[in-house]
Design a protein around this motif. Structure first.
Motif, PDB file in Angstrom:
ATOM      1  N   GLY A   1       0.846  -1.438   0.127  1.00 44.48           N
ATOM      2  CA  GLY A   1      -0.205  -0.085   0.454  1.00 44.48           C
ATOM      3  C   GLY A   1       0.989   1.424  -0.241  1.00 44.48           C
ATOM      4  O   GLY A   1       0.428   1.844  -1.261  1.00 44.48           O
ATOM      5  N   LYS A   2       2.167   0.946   0.798  1.00 47.38           N
ATOM      6  CA  LYS A   2       3.060   2.173   0.847  1.00 47.38           C
ATOM      7  C   LYS A   2       2.885   2.474  -0.801  1.00 47.38           C
ATOM      8  O   LYS A   2       3.659   4.197  -1.359  1.00 47.38           O
ATOM      9  N   LEU A   3       3.370   1.801  -1.599  1.00 44.72           N
ATOM     10  CA  LEU A   3       4.064   1.494  -2.603  1.00 44.72           C
ATOM     11  C   LEU A   3       3.266   2.327  -3.926  1.00 44.72           C
ATOM     12  O   LEU A   3       4.021   3.052  -4.331  1.00 44.72           O
ATOM     13  N   ILE A   4       2.413   1.479  -3.426  1.00 42.77           N
ATOM     14  CA  ILE A   4       1.161   2.251  -4.658  1.00 42.77           C
ATOM     15  C   ILE A   4       0.889   4.047  -3.978  1.00 42.77           C
ATOM     16  O   ILE A   4       1.204   4.244  -5.244  1.00 42.77           O
ATOM     17  N   GLU A   5       1.175   4.028  -2.910  1.00 44.65           N
ATOM     18  CA  GLU A   5       1.026   5.550  -2.587  1.00 44.65           C
ATOM     19  C   GLU A   5       1.890   6.260  -3.792  1.00 44.65           C
ATOM     20  O   GLU A   5       1.635   7.578  -3.365  1.00 44.65           O
ATOM     21  N   LYS A   6       3.201   5.826  -3.062  1.00 43.62           N
ATOM     22  CA  LYS A   6       4.302   6.198  -3.333  1.00 43.62           C
ATOM     23  C   LYS A   6       4.141   6.977  -5.079  1.00 43.62           C
ATOM     24  O   LYS A   6       4.731   8.348  -5.627  1.00 43.62           O
ATOM     25  N   VAL A   7       3.703   5.582  -5.505  1.00 40.64           N
ATOM     26  CA  VAL A   7       3.847   6.145  -7.451  1.00 40.64           C
ATOM     27  C   VAL A   7       2.923   6.904  -8.152  1.00 40.64           C
ATOM     28  O   VAL A   7       3.178   7.237  -8.888  1.00 40.64           O
ATOM     29  N   VAL A   8       1.534   6.623  -7.088  1.00 41.34           N
ATOM     30  CA  VAL A   8       0.370   6.883  -7.701  1.00 41.34           C
ATOM     31  C   VAL A   8       0.580   8.810  -7.637  1.00 41.34           C
ATOM     32  O   VAL A   8       0.638   9.719  -8.476  1.00 41.34           O
ATOM     33  N   LYS A   9       1.535   9.250  -6.263  1.00 41.05           N
ATOM     34  CA  LYS A   9       1.986  10.352  -6.154  1.00 41.05           C
ATOM     35  C   LYS A   9       3.163  10.725  -6.916  1.00 41.05           C
ATOM     36  O   LYS A   9       3.497  11.767  -8.372  1.00 41.05           O
ATOM     37  N   GLU A  10       4.219   9.739  -7.441  1.00 43.29           N
ATOM     38  CA  GLU A  10       5.438   9.875  -8.269  1.00 43.29           C
ATOM     39  C   GLU A  10       4.584  10.622  -9.886  1.00 43.29           C
ATOM     40  O   GLU A  10       4.626  11.427 -10.633  1.00 43.29           O
ATOM     41  N   THR A  11       4.110   9.199 -10.415  1.00 39.63           N
ATOM     42  CA  THR A  11       3.476   9.758 -11.407  1.00 39.63           C
ATOM     43  C   THR A  11       1.812  10.736 -12.114  1.00 39.63           C
ATOM     44  O   THR A  11       1.794  11.272 -13.399  1.00 39.63           O
ATOM     45  N   GLY A  12       1.199  10.684 -10.959  1.00 41.37           N
ATOM     46  CA  GLY A  12       0.091  12.375 -11.190  1.00 41.37           C
ATOM     47  C   GLY A  12      -0.899  11.073 -11.450  1.00 41.37           C
ATOM     48  O   GLY A  12      -1.173  11.732 -12.426  1.00 41.37           O
ATOM     49  N   ARG A  13      -0.394   9.698 -11.545  1.00 38.61           N
ATOM     50  CA  ARG A  13      -2.354   8.634 -12.419  1.00 38.61           C
ATOM     51  C   ARG A  13      -3.445   9.117 -11.512  1.00 38.61           C
ATOM     52  O   ARG A  13      -2.862   9.331 -10.416  1.00 38.61           O
ATOM     53  N   ILE A  14      -4.637   8.176 -11.789  1.00 38.56           N
ATOM     54  CA  ILE A  14      -5.255   8.985 -10.942  1.00 38.56           C
ATOM     55  C   ILE A  14      -5.611   7.070 -10.941  1.00 38.56           C
ATOM     56  O   ILE A  14      -5.304   6.273 -11.580  1.00 38.56           O
ATOM     57  N   PHE A  15      -5.838   7.153  -9.725  1.00 36.11           N
ATOM     58  CA  PHE A  15      -6.199   5.737  -9.327  1.00 36.11           C
ATOM     59  C   PHE A  15      -7.608   5.237  -8.198  1.00 36.11           C
ATOM     60  O   PHE A  15      -8.168   6.044  -7.752  1.00 36.11           O
ATOM     61  N   GLN A  16      -8.108   4.663  -8.560  1.00 34.89           N
ATOM     62  CA  GLN A  16      -9.641   4.108  -7.862  1.00 34.89           C
ATOM     63  C   GLN A  16      -9.428   2.599  -7.409  1.00 34.89           C
ATOM     64  O   GLN A  16      -9.061   2.045  -8.485  1.00 34.89           O
ATOM     65  N   VAL A  17     -10.516   2.713  -6.512  1.00 34.25           N
ATOM     66  CA  VAL A  17     -10.092   1.904  -5.807  1.00 34.25           C
ATOM     67  C   VAL A  17     -11.391   0.965  -6.102  1.00 34.25           C
ATOM     68  O   VAL A  17     -12.666   1.602  -5.353  1.00 34.25           O
ATOM     69  N   GLY A  18     -11.545  -0.465  -5.779  1.00 34.80           N
ATOM     70  CA  GLY A  18     -12.775  -0.775  -6.384  1.00 34.80           C
ATOM     71  C   GLY A  18     -13.827  -1.363  -5.269  1.00 34.80           C
ATOM     72  O   GLY A  18     -14.396  -1.924  -4.938  1.00 34.80           O
ATOM     73  N   THR A  19     -14.565  -0.231  -4.095  1.00 36.16           N
ATOM     74  CA  THR A  19     -14.700  -0.413  -2.987  1.00 36.16           C
ATOM     75  C   THR A  19     -16.153   0.502  -3.559  1.00 36.16           C
ATOM     76  O   THR A  19     -16.431   1.604  -3.254  1.00 36.16           O
ATOM     77  N   MET A  20     -17.348  -0.558  -3.854  1.00 39.13           N
ATOM     78  CA  MET A  20     -18.357  -0.347  -4.919  1.00 39.13           C
ATOM     79  C   MET A  20     -19.254   0.558  -3.651  1.00 39.13           C
ATOM     80  O   MET A  20     -20.685   1.207  -4.068  1.00 39.13           O
ATOM     81  N   GLN A  21     -19.213  -0.184  -2.291  1.00 39.72           N
ATOM     82  CA  GLN A  21     -19.910   0.537  -1.855  1.00 39.72           C
ATOM     83  C   GLN A  21     -20.638   2.210  -1.689  1.00 39.72           C
ATOM     84  O   GLN A  21     -20.973   2.663  -0.588  1.00 39.72           O
ATOM     85  N   ARG A  22     -19.106   2.583  -1.352  1.00 39.04           N
ATOM     86  CA  ARG A  22     -18.749   3.880  -1.703  1.00 39.04           C
ATOM     87  C   ARG A  22     -19.796   4.684  -2.348  1.00 39.04           C
ATOM     88  O   ARG A  22     -19.876   6.531  -2.850  1.00 39.04           O
ATOM     89  N   THR A  23     -20.533   4.022  -3.836  1.00 40.89           N
ATOM     90  CA  THR A  23     -21.319   4.679  -4.774  1.00 40.89           C
ATOM     91  C   THR A  23     -22.556   3.840  -4.684  1.00 40.89           C
ATOM     92  O   THR A  23     -23.825   3.754  -5.478  1.00 40.89           O
ATOM     93  N   GLU A  24     -23.208   2.692  -5.259  1.00 36.20           N
ATOM     94  CA  GLU A  24     -23.230   1.578  -5.979  1.00 36.20           C
ATOM     95  C   GLU A  24     -24.087   0.972  -5.096  1.00 36.20           C
ATOM     96  O   GLU A  24     -24.830   0.183  -5.329  1.00 36.20           O
TER      97      GLU A  24
END
Length: 457
Positions: A146-169
């Motif tokens: 998880g820490k690694l993914i956070e680092k890479v999201v910040k470094e690359t500026g990519r948009i990242f959605q986790v599929g926890t669909m209880q937040r919308t569906e």
């Protein structure tokens, strides 16, 4: 979205409006991108097609075009290439090797629905390849991932959605629950109980030849190389057509080598909502205690001594000591859902209902105008894919971001570690490490098998 789900969602919105939350309006399908123009629709690819892979793909036909699919099971790949072609009236390319998708410049984003132990490697490499990422929950196998993914999201500026669909569906009941908490309808929250069901133990599962068409070595990927195991009885219903007991398709959730069991699978839903409601999406517990639990096989130093049966906890009650003295219970007992208890009341919510006196009181004292929108941070998206694409267009992280997800998931991972080593764990939520327990800390990460390391560029 099925017609039954649309009807249920519409009915719930009418109920919410009746108690004073009429400002909760859903956007049109055109909101995420231009949709009317084929040139404005994003181009997606899905990696891992069985079960949830098909679910998130088919739900996304309305919003995106799928140029490619990848799966290491040749039988599955062929089946879903045909199904996607039928669904979008255009045939996608099919690959056994997901890296061929990452090499393509015409693909804007990938949806990842592989087993959990593959998530991080594919997600990181996809971001470095310039792709935005939608990845199924639970996002990681370990806290360090998880820490690694956070680092890479910040470094690359990519948009990242986790599929926890209880937040919308899920008929928006969970958003309403959080709005009730924020409006003080049960006073000060003292205890939250997440019921997430259990996984049953397995019989002895023998080694058998690998099914034709399945690349078993690649399926194992970063995990240690072990024999393929399965019994002949087939699973029915969701996940059907595969062995009821195996160390592969669908049943991978019974093994800590590939998954976090029910704790991470359903915990990624209900513990997420609990932390969101508590305002604990940027912190974590101070202590995690395995109050009661049952492991299906014998363990020593945190590792199973038996390798031909499921090894994840089959029953459990875990207590996490959260900020402000809140007691968070995660249990395999009782109803699936979340019970919020405060100084002035309590209520229960799950995917089928929201019940309790605070809900009844809404008839006389509705929620303030815009209360649910305030939880969401704006108008609620039509579904998880729409929210992801809205984020892609605005270059803004979506509702289920990696930071809040990882903070929540750390509780689930710590719960599994506590059961594996058989003792309470003290946690430093700032340093994100276990205090005074080197052995337990060793489970925060895992070594990737040679040849399947993450390509960090």
């Amino acid at each position: 979205m099925s017609s039954a789900h649309q009807t249920s969602r519409r009915r719930f919105l009418q109920e919410v409006a009746a108690v004073g939350a009429a400002s909760l309006l859903l956007p049109s399908a055109n909101r995420a991108f231009g949709y009317q123009s084929p040139n404005e629709r994003p181009v997606f690819a899905t990696i891992g097609m069985r079960n949830q892979g098909w679910t998130i793909t088919s739900k996304s036909f309305k919003f995106a075009d799928f140029a490619a699919l990848a799966d290491i099971d040749a039988n599955i790949l062929g089946t879903y290439v045909e199904k996607v072609e039928q669904g979008q009236k255009k045939k996608p390319d099919g690959y056994a090797d997901y890296r061929k998708i990452l090499d393509r410049k015409d693909i804007d984003a990938v949806m990842i629905a592989t087993p959990d132990h593959w998530h991080t490697k594919i997600a990181v490499e996809a971001m470095y390849a310039g792709k935005d990422v939608y990845c199924e929950k639970p996002l990681t196998l370990t806290i360090d991932e998880g820490k690694l993914i956070e680092k890479v999201v910040k470094e690359t500026g990519r948009i990242f959605q986790v599929g926890t669909m209880q937040r919308t569906e899920c008929d928006l009941r969970f958003l309403q629950a959080i709005a009730l908490i924020r409006d003080g309808r049960i006073g000060e929250v003292k205890k939250v109980t997440c019921g997430i069901n259990r996984i049953e133990s397995s019989p002895v599962i023998p080694e058998i030849p690998v099914p034709e068409g399945l690349d078993w070595d690649t399926w194992l990927g970063p995990a240690a190389k072990v024999p393929y195991r399965a019994l002949p009885e087939l699973r029915t219903g969701y996940g059907g057509g595969v062995p009821l007991y195996s160390n592969c398709h669908y049943s991978f959730r019974g093994w800590y080598e590939y998954s976090g069991g029910k704790m991470a699978d359903w915990g990624a839903h209900h513990v997420d909502i609990a932390c969101w409601a508590l305002g604990a999406t940027e912190t974590g517990p101070s202590k995690v205690t395995p109050v009661d639990y049952k492991m299906p096989v014998e363990y020593k130093d945190g590792y199973p001594l038996v390798h031909d049966q499921y090894n994840v906890a089959t029953q459990f009650t875990i207590q996490a000591d959260m900020p402000k003295g809140v007691e968070l219970i995660i249990t395999s007992e009782g109803d699936n859902g979340i019970l919020f208890e405060g100084t002035e009341g309590r209520f229960f919510v799950n995917r089928g209902k929201i019940a309790g006196k605070p809900i009844e009181d809404l008839k006389e004292k509705p929620l303030p105008e815009g209360a649910i929108e305030a939880v969401y941070g704006g108008k609620v998206s039509e579904n998880h894919t729409a929210n992801f694409i809205e984020g892609m267009k605005a270059r803004k992280q979506p509702i289920s971001d990696v930071w809040s997800h990882n903070r929540m998931l750390e509780i689930c991972h710590l719960s599994n570690i506590a059961m594996r080593v058989g003792r309470p764990l003290k946690w430093d939520p700032v340093k994100r490490e276990i205090i005074g327990d080197p052995q337990a800390n060793s489970f925060l990460g895992s070594e990737y098998r040679k040849g399947f390391e993450i390509k960090m560029s």
